[in-house]
Design an enzyme around this catalytic site. Structure first.
Site, mmCIF file in Angstrom:
data_model
loop_
_atom_site.group_PDB
_atom_site.id
_atom_site.type_symbol
_atom_site.label_atom_id
_atom_site.label_comp_id
_atom_site.label_asym_id
_atom_site.label_seq_id
_atom_site.Cartn_x
_atom_site.Cartn_y
_atom_site.Cartn_z
ATOM 1 N N PHE A 53 -31.493 20.591 -4.439
ATOM 2 C CA PHE A 53 -31.725 19.737 -5.600
ATOM 3 C C PHE A 53 -31.544 20.525 -6.901
ATOM 4 O O PHE A 53 -32.260 20.311 -7.881
ATOM 5 C CB PHE A 53 -33.124 19.110 -5.555
ATOM 6 C CG PHE A 53 -34.231 20.064 -5.193
ATOM 7 C CD1 PHE A 53 -34.704 20.117 -3.893
ATOM 8 C CD2 PHE A 53 -34.796 20.911 -6.145
ATOM 9 C CE1 PHE A 53 -35.727 20.994 -3.561
ATOM 10 C CE2 PHE A 53 -35.825 21.774 -5.814
ATOM 11 C CZ PHE A 53 -36.285 21.810 -4.517
ATOM 12 N N ASP A 101 -39.257 29.154 3.147
ATOM 13 C CA ASP A 101 -37.794 29.185 3.249
ATOM 14 C C ASP A 101 -37.299 30.627 3.349
ATOM 15 O O ASP A 101 -36.315 30.998 2.712
ATOM 16 C CB ASP A 101 -37.171 28.474 2.044
ATOM 17 C CG ASP A 101 -35.711 28.078 2.301
ATOM 18 O OD1 ASP A 101 -35.283 28.128 3.480
ATOM 19 O OD2 ASP A 101 -35.009 27.728 1.337
ATOM 20 N N LEU A 140 -23.626 30.176 -10.197
ATOM 21 C CA LEU A 140 -23.981 31.110 -9.133
ATOM 22 C C LEU A 140 -24.096 30.434 -7.782
ATOM 23 O O LEU A 140 -23.806 31.033 -6.741
ATOM 24 C CB LEU A 140 -25.313 31.807 -9.463
ATOM 25 C CG LEU A 140 -25.307 32.776 -10.653
ATOM 26 C CD1 LEU A 140 -26.714 33.286 -10.920
ATOM 27 C CD2 LEU A 140 -24.362 33.944 -10.393
ATOM 28 N N GLY A 141 -24.548 29.189 -7.777
ATOM 29 C CA GLY A 141 -24.703 28.505 -6.503
ATOM 30 C C GLY A 141 -25.277 27.112 -6.663
ATOM 31 O O GLY A 141 -25.699 26.700 -7.749
ATOM 32 N N LYS A 142 -25.288 26.378 -5.546
ATOM 33 C CA LYS A 142 -25.834 25.028 -5.506
ATOM 34 C C LYS A 142 -26.828 24.941 -4.367
ATOM 35 O O LYS A 142 -26.588 25.453 -3.279
ATOM 36 C CB LYS A 142 -24.731 23.988 -5.294
ATOM 37 C CG LYS A 142 -23.674 23.965 -6.386
ATOM 38 C CD LYS A 142 -22.589 22.944 -6.070
ATOM 39 C CE LYS A 142 -21.508 22.944 -7.137
ATOM 40 N NZ LYS A 142 -20.431 21.951 -6.834
ATOM 41 N N GLY A 143 -27.963 24.260 -4.637
ATOM 42 C CA GLY A 143 -28.982 24.091 -3.617
ATOM 43 C C GLY A 143 -29.224 22.627 -3.326
ATOM 44 O O GLY A 143 -28.455 21.759 -3.739
ATOM 45 N N LYS A 177 -31.855 27.711 -13.547
ATOM 46 C CA LYS A 177 -31.824 26.824 -12.395
ATOM 47 C C LYS A 177 -32.040 25.403 -12.897
ATOM 48 O O LYS A 177 -33.085 25.083 -13.468
ATOM 49 C CB LYS A 177 -32.912 27.212 -11.393
ATOM 50 C CG LYS A 177 -32.833 26.433 -10.089
ATOM 51 C CD LYS A 177 -33.762 27.032 -9.035
ATOM 52 C CE LYS A 177 -33.624 26.307 -7.707
ATOM 53 N NZ LYS A 177 -34.483 26.906 -6.665
#
Length: 494
Positions: free
Chosen positions: A32, A153, A27-30, A51
């Site tokens: 960390f 955030d 779904l995505g990268k953050g 996650k």
């Protein structure tokens, strides 16, 4: 350690994690971590989000800090139960990989929604839409801040609209901060009581104190939400709305009412003490706007029967009054805590508490100034009473008599015992207070008992009366409550 982290590869679709979660896609990268859509085979293949902790290659101390933030996110999510926050489902380690499992929100971020609208219609969000959106998101911040949690955030990327739902959902608690104890003075910031941490947040959205100093307050989230509002209104990213002096220049690019513009401007003030200090304060102001413009929420004129319109408006006025009283009480509580922290400051040695409260507390509105002064005088009196006691409550034993009445020594019972030791009497006072001001009574009583857990029955009645703006009603409450107590209890003056 870095080499090991660099070898943590992306998980392929179809992989079974922890003998339970089947990966569907990335779904995505953050900063960390990576997030995956997975199916939970122990919950009938219900979709969920995994996650994974995967920090980028960096010094070991940064990796440790990242892992600390990741674990903190799991701990905070575990505590939260709110329909507009993804549910925490699990936390585990599998083959040296650490995961958080969360509820899957099937929808779009408001960043995606705004981009699609601009591409299709070239029109950003309207004033009515943004006002409604703020009214939907602010209760989530209020829920977090009441639990001493700062998100840190807030951005359009971290607020989603689920398909087939009307309320936004706040996501990504990776930068969350717990245990907020600092109090901000409108005239100075005592950095000794602030949460100075590593710098987190998004440039453009996060406030100056967070990006420059690593400091965060509940008003820091409010600032970021204000940025979200002007991005939705203008359709422009934050960096395009700042001038060379880093001042916001957005008003000239939209056509909205002064009321909403002033609310957003106050959310965006650089100085944390000058902003709204709680989400409730903004909700109160938005509610006042709604009262002044009953058709604003729908954007169109509706024919309403006169009787229904009068009843609806009266309900709105009563709700508005209750919200304002709660904001007054919250501001007073914040100032009292600060006064306690600054008693050692030579500047305040000769300053009376009522004067200190008047100087450091911003009323919710001009009409609430008198209420605040009256409340501060009552609280000052109570504080002085507590100061003379050695934090010891004198509890008098009760003797049952014929019937349901209780025989009690009046002086000890009403003046020197703790209300928390007399649950039957507390219920009587709660019920009577609720009869006077409605359901908001329970919130006010809980606030007072949190601040003054050992107050006597008489002191509680005085404090509750002080929270009622109307002097006549306040006196009626005190008299009726004391008369009710006399009818339920028999007093022995010996």
């Amino acid at each position: 350690m870095n080499n090991v982290l660099e070898m943590i590869t992306e998980i392929e679709p179809g992989t079974l994690i922890h003998s339970r979660y089947q990966i569907q896609k990335l779904l995505g990268k953050g900063g960390f971590g990576r997030t995956y859509l997975a199916l939970d085979n122990q919950r009938f293949d219900e979709p969920c989000v995994l996650k994974e902790f995967v920090p980028t290659a960096s010094p070991e101390k940064n990796i440790c800090k990242s892992k600390e933030l990741f674990e903190r996110e799991a701990k905070v999510l575990y505590q939260l139960q709110h329909p507009q926050i993804p549910k925490f489902l699990a936390w585990f380690t599998d083959n040296d990989r650490t995961f958080i499992v969360q509820e899957y929100i099937n929808g779009k971020t408001y960043s995606e929604i705004l981009f699609e609208r601009l591409a299709q219609k070239s029109q950003p969000f309207s004033e009515v839409e943004v006002r409604t959106w703020l009214a939907d998101v602010l209760p989530v911040l209020d829920y977090l801040h009441d639990r001493q949690i700062i998100h840190r955030d807030i951005s359009l990327e971290n607020i989603m609209l689920p398909h087939h739902q009307s309320k936004p959902v706040l996501i990504d608690f990776g930068a969350v901060k717990e245990n907020v104890t600092q109090v901000i003075s409108p005239h100075s910031i005592n950095f000794c009581h602030s949460n100075r941490t590593s710098v987190v947040g998004k440039y453009g959205y996060s406030p100056p104190e967070q990006l420059r100093l690593g400091l965060s307050y509940p008003s820091s989230d409010i600032y970021a939400l204000g940025v979200c509002a002007i991005v939705l209104l203008t359709g422009k990213m934050p960096h395009l709305l700042l001038d060379e002096s880093l001042n916001w220049q957005w008003r000239s690019q939209v056509n909205i009412g002064d009321d909403l513009a002033e609310i957003i401007d106050k959310m965006l003030i650089d100085s944390p003490p000058a902003r709204f200090q709680s989400a409730k304060e903004i909700i109160l102001n938005l509610h006042k706007m709604h009262i002044n413009s009953p058709t604003a929420s729908s954007g169109e004129f509706k024919i309403v029967s006169p009787i229904k319109a009068i009843k609806t408006r009266q309900q709105e006025i009563e709700t508005n009054k209750a919200l304002e009283e709660l904001v007054i009480l919250q501001n007073l509580e914040r100032t009292l805590r600060q006064y306690h922290d600054e008693l050692s400051n030579p500047l305040y040695l000769n300053l009376d508490l009522p004067e200190y409260i008047e100087k450091h507390t911003t009323p919710a509105s001009e009409s609430s100034i008198g209420v605040l002064k009256k409340t501060s005088n009552i609280v000052a009196k109570i504080i002085s009473i507590f100061a003379k006691k050695n934090n010891k409550s004198i509890v008098t034993k009760s003797k049952p008599t014929n019937g349901n009445n209780i025989q009690i020594n009046t002086h000890h019972f009403l003046e020197k015992t703790s209300i928390n030791g007399n649950l039957q009497l507390l219920e009587v006072i709660k019920k009577e207070f609720t009869n006077f001001i409605g359901p908001i009574a329970h919130l006010i009583i809980n606030k007072i008992l949190t601040t003054f857990p050992d107050c006597s029955p008489n002191q509680l009645i005085e404090l509750l009366a002080a929270s009622i703006p109307d002097k006549i009603i306040a006196e009626r409450f005190q008299n009726d409550t004391r008369n009710l107590i006399k009818s339920k209890f028999v007093y022995n003056e010996n």
